[in-house]
Design an enzyme around this catalytic site. Structure first.
Site, PDB file in Angstrom:
ATOM      1  N   SER A 117      24.297 -57.916 -11.909  1.00 24.52           N
ATOM      2  CA  SER A 117      25.167 -59.076 -11.715  1.00 24.52           C
ATOM      3  C   SER A 117      25.784 -59.023 -10.319  1.00 24.52           C
ATOM      4  O   SER A 117      25.051 -58.934  -9.332  1.00 24.52           O
ATOM      5  CB  SER A 117      26.227 -59.124 -12.821  1.00 24.52           C
ATOM      6  OG  SER A 117      26.899 -60.360 -12.824  1.00 24.52           O
ATOM      7  N   ASP A 157      19.038 -64.352 -20.429  1.00 23.41           N
ATOM      8  CA  ASP A 157      20.130 -64.501 -19.458  1.00 23.41           C
ATOM      9  C   ASP A 157      20.118 -65.930 -18.923  1.00 23.41           C
ATOM     10  O   ASP A 157      19.258 -66.306 -18.130  1.00 23.41           O
ATOM     11  CB  ASP A 157      19.936 -63.495 -18.320  1.00 23.41           C
ATOM     12  CG  ASP A 157      21.066 -63.526 -17.291  1.00 23.41           C
ATOM     13  OD1 ASP A 157      21.957 -64.386 -17.404  1.00 23.41           O
ATOM     14  OD2 ASP A 157      21.035 -62.690 -16.371  1.00 23.41           O
ATOM     15  N   HIS A 185      23.176 -62.220 -20.447  1.00 20.61           N
ATOM     16  CA  HIS A 185      23.460 -61.615 -19.142  1.00 20.61           C
ATOM     17  C   HIS A 185      23.894 -60.156 -19.283  1.00 20.61           C
ATOM     18  O   HIS A 185      23.586 -59.319 -18.425  1.00 20.61           O
ATOM     19  CB  HIS A 185      24.550 -62.425 -18.443  1.00 20.61           C
ATOM     20  CG  HIS A 185      24.822 -62.000 -17.040  1.00 20.61           C
ATOM     21  ND1 HIS A 185      23.863 -62.061 -16.043  1.00 20.61           N
ATOM     22  CD2 HIS A 185      25.944 -61.490 -16.456  1.00 20.61           C
ATOM     23  CE1 HIS A 185      24.386 -61.621 -14.908  1.00 20.61           C
ATOM     24  NE2 HIS A 185      25.636 -61.256 -15.135  1.00 20.61           N
TER      25      HIS A 185
END
EC number: 2.3.1.31
Length: 370
Positions: free
Chosen positions: A150, A311, A344
């Site tokens: 991320s 995601d 995610h």
């Protein structure tokens, strides 16, 4: 095995950092942790970059009484993916955060008061430039690898493009070359939640604006999950504690979001949340270049990418855009699409799946360096 009891360290740099905005920030304090030993050649260091609301506490515990270990404890330690018998692992809290590094809750030395909203807007590139100060301080010329998911993956990309001579490899999980309009809009709504909490007081609060920050966290938390994982965990179950026809009765998923949101208030600063959300929205690996191709032309080290099927915040297509661009440029790149229901957050939870792939990649990097 685990790394056991660890300690947080910090270092303050008197130098001033010129930010992407043109503003100056300094002195700068960075909180960090290290695991393992730096070898004589200083060639075995791996920097792990944390995500939005993460911190430097990557692994281990501060005391026997600490309830939870560091946030990626499963992959750090003797014999684990990031083997502390082989590697020197570093994790630093980014500037703008609230876990010991300089951020809006820090004292401005020029005023003797908290920065609050006088803190300058920062970017992911600024975070990496601050990290470079730490790497210099530790006496490391070249990192064996930079790894992150991320926002941590964004930092790894910045190392690969801005300081290509200082890394031997990068491992990028669940990230994007630039957040989409949808991702930005979700962060915008989270910001509004804080702005509209009357206790926020335009950043001059004494106590965290708990209702606004809890709501902002709830919005963000939804983006980290997937429909599949939420259905499996909660379905449409109504809370056993509430009456189904009570006006304020809640589904289990509502109780979960509320519980996590208000717990978050106790550990994270609202202004830091806002500043890091802004840094995410501003992120573009091609900032300052004519195109993604021009940015990635700077890359010298092999990069391993991971995307996760569910995601929807930074979907696989965004990773694949980067992989395709690097392949066209003839750059060394490796890509794995992992089927996962975790959304995610899969980059934190699918470590058993990606561990053998990352381990093999690091072995190839080590062999190529000989």
């Amino acid at each position: 095995m685990t790394v056991g009891i660890v300690e947080e360290k910090s270092v303050t740099f008197d130098t001033e950092l010129r930010l992407e905005s043109g503003r100056i920030l300094g002195p700068i304090t960075l909180a960090y942790e290290t695991y393992g030993e730096l070898n004589a050649a200083r060639s075995n260091a791996i920097l792990v970059a944390h995500a939005w609301t993460g911190n430097a506490h990557l692994a281990g515990r501060y005391s026997e009484n600490e309830q939870k270990p560091g946030w990626w404890n499963e992959i750090v330690g003797p014999g684990k993916l990031l083997d502390t018998d082989r590697y020197f692992i570093i994790c630093a809290n980014v500037i703008g955060s609230c876990f010991g590094s300089t951020g809006p809750a820090s004292i401005n030395p020029k005023t003797g008061k908290k920065y609050n909203l006088s803190f300058p807007v920062i970017t992911v590139r600024d975070m990496v430039r601050a990290q470079q100060l730490l790497i210099d301080h530790l006496g490391i010329d070249r990192l064996f690898s930079v790894m992150g998911g991320s926002m941590g993956g964004m930092q790894a990309l910045e190392w690969a493009t801005q300081f290509p001579e200082r890394i031997a490899s990068a491992i990028v999980l669940a990230t994007t070359p630039r957040p989409s309009a949808q991702a930005i809009s979700l962060n915008a709504v989270a910001r509004w939640a804080i702005f509209n909490d009357p206790t926020w007081k335009k950043g001059e609060y004494r106590k965290n604006p708990k209702d606004g920050l809890a709501l902002a966290r709830g919005i963000g938390h939804i983006t980290f999950l997937s429909d599949e994982s939420m259905t499996a965990k909660f379905g449409r179950r109504f809370s056993a504690r509430d009456g189904q026809f009570d006006f304020f009765g809640r589904f289990e998923v509502e109780r979960y979001l509320s519980y996590n949101g208000y717990n978050f208030v106790d550990r994270f600063d609202a202004n830091s949340f806002l500043y890091l959300a802004k840094a995410l929205d501003l992120y573009d690996v091609a900032w300052g270049y004519e195109s993604l191709e021009e940015a990635f032309a700077q890359v010298a080290a092999p990069i391993q990418f991971f995307a996760f099927s569910s995601d929807w915040l930074y979907p696989p297509a965004q990773t694949e855009e980067m992989v395709t661009t690097l392949e066209k440029l003839g750059k060394p790149v490796e890509y794995h699409l992992i089927t996962s229901a975790y959304g995610h957050d899969a980059f934190l939870l699918e470590h058993e799946t990606f561990t053998p792939m990352v381990r093999a990649f690091l072995e190839k990097v080590k062999t190529a360096a000989k």
